[in-house]
Enzyme design. Structure first.
Site, PDB file in Angstrom:
ATOM      1  N   THR A  96       0.881  -1.171   0.000  1.00 36.98           N
ATOM      2  CA  THR A  96       0.000   0.000   0.000  1.00 36.98           C
ATOM      3  C   THR A  96       0.913   1.214   0.000  1.00 36.98           C
ATOM      4  O   THR A  96       1.604   1.490   0.984  1.00 36.98           O
ATOM      5  CB  THR A  96      -0.902   0.028   1.251  1.00 36.98           C
ATOM      6  OG1 THR A  96      -1.673  -1.172   1.281  1.00 36.98           O
ATOM      7  CG2 THR A  96      -1.833   1.224   1.223  1.00 36.98           C
ATOM      8  N   LYS A 171      -7.369   1.818  -3.185  1.00 35.17           N
ATOM      9  CA  LYS A 171      -7.030   1.404  -1.812  1.00 35.17           C
ATOM     10  C   LYS A 171      -7.236   2.583  -0.846  1.00 35.17           C
ATOM     11  O   LYS A 171      -7.657   2.408   0.301  1.00 35.17           O
ATOM     12  CB  LYS A 171      -5.584   0.895  -1.771  1.00 35.17           C
ATOM     13  CG  LYS A 171      -5.063   0.539  -0.403  1.00 35.17           C
ATOM     14  CD  LYS A 171      -5.631  -0.756   0.166  1.00 35.17           C
ATOM     15  CE  LYS A 171      -5.150  -0.976   1.598  1.00 35.17           C
ATOM     16  NZ  LYS A 171      -5.484  -2.278   2.143  1.00 35.17           N
ATOM     17  N   LYS A 239       0.290   5.383   8.254  1.00 33.68           N
ATOM     18  CA  LYS A 239       1.021   5.504   6.983  1.00 33.68           C
ATOM     19  C   LYS A 239       0.018   5.660   5.834  1.00 33.68           C
ATOM     20  O   LYS A 239       0.150   6.537   4.983  1.00 33.68           O
ATOM     21  CB  LYS A 239       1.899   4.256   6.801  1.00 33.68           C
ATOM     22  CG  LYS A 239       2.709   4.176   5.539  1.00 33.68           C
ATOM     23  CD  LYS A 239       2.122   3.291   4.469  1.00 33.68           C
ATOM     24  CE  LYS A 239       1.976   1.846   4.846  1.00 33.68           C
ATOM     25  NZ  LYS A 239       1.423   1.007   3.787  1.00 33.68           N
TER      26      LYS A 239
END
Ligand code: NAP
Length: 289
Positions: A96, A171, A239
């Protein structure tokens, strides 16, 4: 096919295992070699000591590391996979990461006539172990057609959503959904406990109604029991939110709840919960009481 897998973490270890069980010739690399040694003890395949070495002769190279910086290191820097890959092969990134790094790597790969797909996943550790991940892909049709049957080994759904970067953008949508939802679920469990209801009984009923969600089905029990030592780490979610909020500054999207939940996760980190599952937002509420 000859494939390489770079990054045998919580996700990559199991995904590479499914590729081996699916009959592919798998060469793995992991920064901490002990994990690569355990992997070859458990599955058919071999390991290499650098990403470039693992990528040599591979039709497809899969990567699943932590963040943009790690990705750049194992792909573009010295001994990175681009040094080992040949024209006509395809690089698939399951990390990701940002859409920007996806475009940057795609451009570098294109100079070498190597295909690139950004392909972040959803479904967590259990999804990886059971081979039922959802894969959101950005890239070109030819690379997708070549790689998709191989990714089938660990996926229940694989979709090509647009050009390079589209997988990472999708995502981000996924993570925006999860942030607000987990805060609501935490408030709901907190309220149920404060009200003196039998919380387990309540969630056993409402998970089948309009309020049901993957998070409710898979997390309500552990939240009620106060267990957070597993799952998707708060550090990883921060993150991801940093990538999301950065992208929103560029595209003008307004994400007030996501920005607030990001701050709540900073509180969980300050409580020492960086490696706790993201459902630990409840612990923060209980600590405030
Ligand atoms: P993890 O368990 O922390 O594993 C990270 C892997 O990347 C390890 O193999 C690590 O090697 C390697 N790595 C990190 N930095 C590196 C570097 N600079 N050079 C070489 N190798 C490096 O993480 P994970 O849970 O598997 O997650 C991987 C990615 O998938 C992340 O982007 C995460 O956001 C995403 N993701 C995770 C989940 C989940 O539920 N865990 C769900 C969906 C998406 P070492 O073993 O040497 O540390």
């Amino acid at each position: 096919m000859n494939v390489a897998f770079i990054g045998l973490g919580v996700m990559g270890y199991a995904m590479a295992g499914h590729l081996s069980k699916g009959g592919h010739q798998v060469n793995v690399y992991n920064r901490t070699t002990a994990k690569a040694e355990s992997w070859v003890d458990e599955y058919e395949g071999q390991f290499s000591l650098t990403p470039a070495e693992a990528a040599k002769g591979a039709d497809i190279v899969f990567v699943c590391v932590g963040n943009d910086q790690d990705l750049n290191q194992v792909v573009c820097e010295a001994n990175g996979v681009l040094e080992g890959m040949v024209a006509g092969s395809v690089l698939v990134d399951h990390t990701t990461a940002s859409a920007d790094i996806a475009r940057h790597i795609a451009a570098k790969a294109a100079e070498l006539e190597i295909g690139f797909l950004d392909a972040p996943v959803s479904g967590g550790q259990a999804g990886a172990e059971n081979g039922v991940l959802s894969v959101m892909v950005g890239g070109d049709d030819a690379s997708f057609s070549k790689v998709s049957p191989v990714m089938d080994c660990y996926s229940k759904s694989i979709s090509l959503l647009g050009p390079v970067g589209s997988g990472q953008l999708a995502k981000m949508v996924n993570q925006i959904c999860i942030g607000g939802l987990l805060q609501s679920l935490s408030e709901a469990v907190h309220f149920a406990k404060c009200s003196g209801l039998d919380a387990e009984q309540v969630f056993d009923v409402i998970q089948h109604g309009a309020a049901g969600s993957w998070q409710m089905v898979n997390r309500h029990q552990t939240m009620i029991e106060g267990q957070y030592d597993f799952g998707f780490a708060v550090d990883w979610m921060r993150k991801d939110f940093s990538i999301v909020l950065d992208e929103a500054r560029k595209n003008g999207a307004r994400l007030p709840v996501t920005a607030m939940v990001d701050q709540f996760y900073a509180d969980v980190q300050a409580m020492g919960g960086g490696r706790m599952d993201t459902s630990s937002l409840l612990k923060r509420l209980e600590n405030d009481k």
